[in-house]
Design an enzyme around this catalytic site. Structure first.
Site, mmCIF file in Angstrom:
data_model
loop_
_atom_site.group_PDB
_atom_site.id
_atom_site.type_symbol
_atom_site.label_atom_id
_atom_site.label_comp_id
_atom_site.label_asym_id
_atom_site.label_seq_id
_atom_site.Cartn_x
_atom_site.Cartn_y
_atom_site.Cartn_z
ATOM 1 C CG HIS A 4 4.730 2.379 17.605
ATOM 2 N ND1 HIS A 4 3.672 1.532 17.808
ATOM 3 C CD2 HIS A 4 4.476 2.994 16.414
ATOM 4 C CE1 HIS A 4 2.817 1.611 16.803
ATOM 5 N NE2 HIS A 4 3.292 2.500 15.937
ATOM 6 N NE ARG A 45 -0.948 -0.606 14.888
ATOM 7 C CZ ARG A 45 -0.498 0.547 14.369
ATOM 8 N NH1 ARG A 45 0.764 0.648 13.962
ATOM 9 N NH2 ARG A 45 -1.296 1.584 14.279
ATOM 10 C CD GLU A 68 3.836 -1.000 20.147
ATOM 11 O OE1 GLU A 68 3.382 0.156 20.189
ATOM 12 O OE2 GLU A 68 4.091 -1.588 19.091
ATOM 13 N N GLY A 104 0.850 -1.194 0.000
ATOM 14 C CA GLY A 104 0.000 0.000 0.000
ATOM 15 C C GLY A 104 0.879 1.235 0.000
ATOM 16 N NE ARG A 105 -2.175 5.191 2.971
ATOM 17 C CZ ARG A 105 -3.462 4.915 3.174
ATOM 18 N NH1 ARG A 105 -4.373 5.422 2.393
ATOM 19 N NH2 ARG A 105 -3.829 4.155 4.192
ATOM 20 C CB ILE A 106 3.986 2.525 4.470
ATOM 21 C CG1 ILE A 106 3.218 3.676 5.136
ATOM 22 C CG2 ILE A 106 5.386 2.410 5.078
ATOM 23 C CD1 ILE A 106 2.870 3.453 6.599
ATOM 24 C CB THR A 125 7.640 -0.082 10.391
ATOM 25 O OG1 THR A 125 7.246 -0.317 9.021
ATOM 26 C CG2 THR A 125 9.145 0.042 10.476
HETATM 27 P P1 NAP Z 1 -2.344 0.964 3.270
HETATM 28 O O1 NAP Z 1 -2.016 1.997 2.258
HETATM 29 O O2 NAP Z 1 -3.771 0.654 3.551
HETATM 30 O O3 NAP Z 1 -1.576 -0.380 2.854
HETATM 31 C C1 NAP Z 1 -1.818 -1.614 3.414
HETATM 32 C C2 NAP Z 1 -1.604 -2.667 2.360
HETATM 33 O O4 NAP Z 1 -1.739 -3.961 2.977
HETATM 34 C C3 NAP Z 1 -2.655 -2.600 1.227
HETATM 35 O O5 NAP Z 1 -1.984 -2.621 -0.006
HETATM 36 C C4 NAP Z 1 -3.486 -3.860 1.440
HETATM 37 O O6 NAP Z 1 -3.939 -4.477 0.275
HETATM 38 C C5 NAP Z 1 -2.489 -4.785 2.108
HETATM 39 N N1 NAP Z 1 -3.180 -5.838 2.853
HETATM 40 C C6 NAP Z 1 -4.178 -5.717 3.745
HETATM 41 N N2 NAP Z 1 -4.562 -6.921 4.197
HETATM 42 C C7 NAP Z 1 -3.780 -7.828 3.571
HETATM 43 C C8 NAP Z 1 -3.692 -9.231 3.619
HETATM 44 N N3 NAP Z 1 -4.492 -9.963 4.400
HETATM 45 N N4 NAP Z 1 -2.791 -9.842 2.810
HETATM 46 C C9 NAP Z 1 -1.990 -9.114 2.001
HETATM 47 N N5 NAP Z 1 -2.025 -7.783 1.916
HETATM 48 C C10 NAP Z 1 -2.905 -7.141 2.695
HETATM 49 O O7 NAP Z 1 -1.711 1.338 4.675
HETATM 50 P P2 NAP Z 1 -0.382 2.164 4.981
HETATM 51 O O8 NAP Z 1 -0.701 3.605 5.082
HETATM 52 O O9 NAP Z 1 0.685 1.728 4.048
HETATM 53 O O10 NAP Z 1 -0.071 1.651 6.475
HETATM 54 C C11 NAP Z 1 0.158 0.288 6.730
HETATM 55 C C12 NAP Z 1 0.235 0.015 8.216
HETATM 56 O O11 NAP Z 1 1.457 0.487 8.738
HETATM 57 C C13 NAP Z 1 -0.814 0.730 9.088
HETATM 58 O O12 NAP Z 1 -2.056 0.037 9.099
HETATM 59 C C14 NAP Z 1 -0.179 0.744 10.447
HETATM 60 O O13 NAP Z 1 -0.533 -0.405 11.180
HETATM 61 C C15 NAP Z 1 1.313 0.703 10.147
HETATM 62 N N6 NAP Z 1 2.007 1.969 10.479
HETATM 63 C C16 NAP Z 1 2.942 1.971 11.472
HETATM 64 C C17 NAP Z 1 3.632 3.128 11.745
HETATM 65 C C18 NAP Z 1 4.678 3.152 12.812
HETATM 66 O O14 NAP Z 1 4.819 4.177 13.475
HETATM 67 N N7 NAP Z 1 5.442 2.108 13.007
HETATM 68 C C19 NAP Z 1 3.347 4.314 11.057
HETATM 69 C C20 NAP Z 1 2.389 4.283 10.080
HETATM 70 C C21 NAP Z 1 1.716 3.094 9.776
HETATM 71 P P3 NAP Z 1 -5.123 -3.918 -0.664
HETATM 72 O O15 NAP Z 1 -4.403 -3.181 -1.751
HETATM 73 O O16 NAP Z 1 -5.829 -5.131 -1.127
HETATM 74 O O17 NAP Z 1 -5.980 -3.032 0.212
HETATM 75 C C1 GLV Z 2 1.238 4.382 13.661
HETATM 76 O O1 GLV Z 2 1.563 3.319 14.076
HETATM 77 C C2 GLV Z 2 0.132 4.612 12.810
HETATM 78 O O2 GLV Z 2 -0.627 3.678 12.538
HETATM 79 O O3 GLV Z 2 -0.035 5.768 12.381
#
Ligand code: NAP
Ligand code: GLV
Length: 325
Positions: free
Chosen positions: A286, A238, A267, A156-158, A236
């Site tokens: 985190h 969950r 956490e 996805g985005r990240i 990074t």
């Molecule tokens: P996003 O754009 O929604 O990307 C998530 C990706 O995961 C999507 O491409 C989605 O596929 C895919 N996905 C979901 N369920 C799946 C599964 N069962 N099997 C395979 N792929 C699957 O989200 P994002 O903005 O990149 O963020 C991702 C996650 O990073 C967040 O939900 C959060 O938990 C974590 N995060 C952590 C931090 C930190 O501080 N460490 C910061 C920001 C985010 P589809 O294309 O089919 O929807």
């Molecule tokens: C951080 O973990 C977030 O999901 O923004």
């Protein structure tokens, strides 16, 4: 009468000002302690809106105590701390902060990748502990990044932002994602793989799926056993996406080379976590999105989502738009 909002932590002034203009608000006045559950329970009773962080569990029991609640605005992109189905049932909007933290979090995934591969934190400890007696051919040697294969779980985005950075390192990039992204395969030079292929052929594996019932425990004993003994795992996303006990064992037995972790099952990471005893894991509290600019943007976005919902407008980032009809 202004709507009532409860804010669960001290937030940047820019964000607080947005809420103050439109709402009567109360706030948990701490930077270092999460709001105690009893305080949260007391404050939701007359709240129209909640400004929350990922440290607050917004579950059925809490929602039962909040008869006026119209919106839960989470200052995070992830929303696994919120029972979204229960909010939807009650007509409560759930909002998050996607996009503004993408590049900052991708930077941190890379920092972990590089630190784990080149043993950066271990080497720094070595120097500070006065163990550096001489230059030595194989001392503190790690894994090459340039030209290696990077496997991204969750494109996805990240995940995509992490892949973009791999270009400069001449890497081959594989991705595993629920939905195929042929549109990106040609333009970004990446290839979709099964989870098994990705795990067994990647030198670096970086996790970017949200925590859901499908992704909980996605990387367990079996998946770790598919990885190369020279591979590095970065998480990074969950903590619960990875079986932490199985990972700890794999690291201990050197069945994978190293890991870089920003997220954990529990956490803050408990003081007695066996991960703390390992030298081949980089542990961060985190801080994926923790740049001053990005955290400020996230707070402002969450504040805007909150006041838009409370003033009857469509918030820009809604997780459960079905509530709006
Ligand atoms: P996003 O754009 O929604 O990307 C998530 C990706 O995961 C999507 O491409 C989605 O596929 C895919 N996905 C979901 N369920 C799946 C599964 N069962 N099997 C395979 N792929 C699957 O989200 P994002 O903005 O990149 O963020 C991702 C996650 O990073 C967040 O939900 C959060 O938990 C974590 N995060 C952590 C931090 C930190 O501080 N460490 C910061 C920001 C985010 P589809 O294309 O089919 O929807
Ligand atoms: C951080 O973990 C977030 O999901 O923004």
């Amino acid at each position: 009468m202004k709507p009532k909002a409860y804010i669960t932590r001290i937030i940047p002034e820019d964000a607080l000002n947005i809420i103050a203009r439109c709402c009567e608000y109360r706030i948990w006045e701490s930077e270092t302690q999460a709001v105690p559950r009893s305080v949260l329970e007391q404050n939701v009773q007359d709240a129209d809106g909640l400004f929350t962080l990922l440290t607050e569990k917004i579950d059925k029991d809490l929602l039962d105590m909040a008869p006026r609640l119209k919106v839960v605005s989470n200052m995070a992109v992830g929303f696994d701390n919120i029972d979204v189905a229960e909010c939807t049932k009650r007509g409560i909007l759930v909002c998050n902060t996607p996009g503004v933290l993408t590049e900052t979090t991708a930077d941190l995934a890379w920092a972990l990748l590089m630190a784990a591969a080149r043993r950066i934190t271990e080497a720094e400890r070595f120097l500070r502990e006065n163990k550096w007696t001489t230059w030595s051919p194989m001392l503190l040697t790690g894994m090459d990044i340039y030209g290696a294969t990077l496997g991204i779980i969750g494109f996805g985005r990240i995940g995509q932002a992490v892949a973009r950075r791999a270009k400069g390192f001449g890497m081959k990039v594989l991705y595993y994602n629920r939905t195929a992204r042929p549109d990106l395969e040609a333009s970004m030079g990446v290839r979709r793989a099964t989870l098994e292929e990705l795990l067994s052929t990647s030198d670096f594996v970086s996790i970017h799926v949200p925590l859901t019932e499908e992704t909980r425990g996605m990387i367990g004993e079996r998946e770790l056993s598919l990885m190369k003994p020279t591979a590095v795992l970065v998480n990074t996303a969950r903590g619960q996406v990875v079986d932490e006990e199985a990972l700890c064992q794999a690291l201990k037995e050197r069945r994978i080379f190293a890991a870089g972790l920003d997220v954990f099952h529990e956490e803050p990471l408990p003081a007695d976590s066996p991960l703390r005893d390992l030298d081949n894991v980089v542990l961060l509290p985190h801080i994926g999105s923790a740049s001053i600019a990005t955290r400020t943007k996230m707070a402002v976005m969450a504040a805007q989502n909150l006041i838009q919902a409370l003033s009857g407008k469509r918030p820009e980032h809604v997780v459960n738009p079905e509530v709006l009809g």
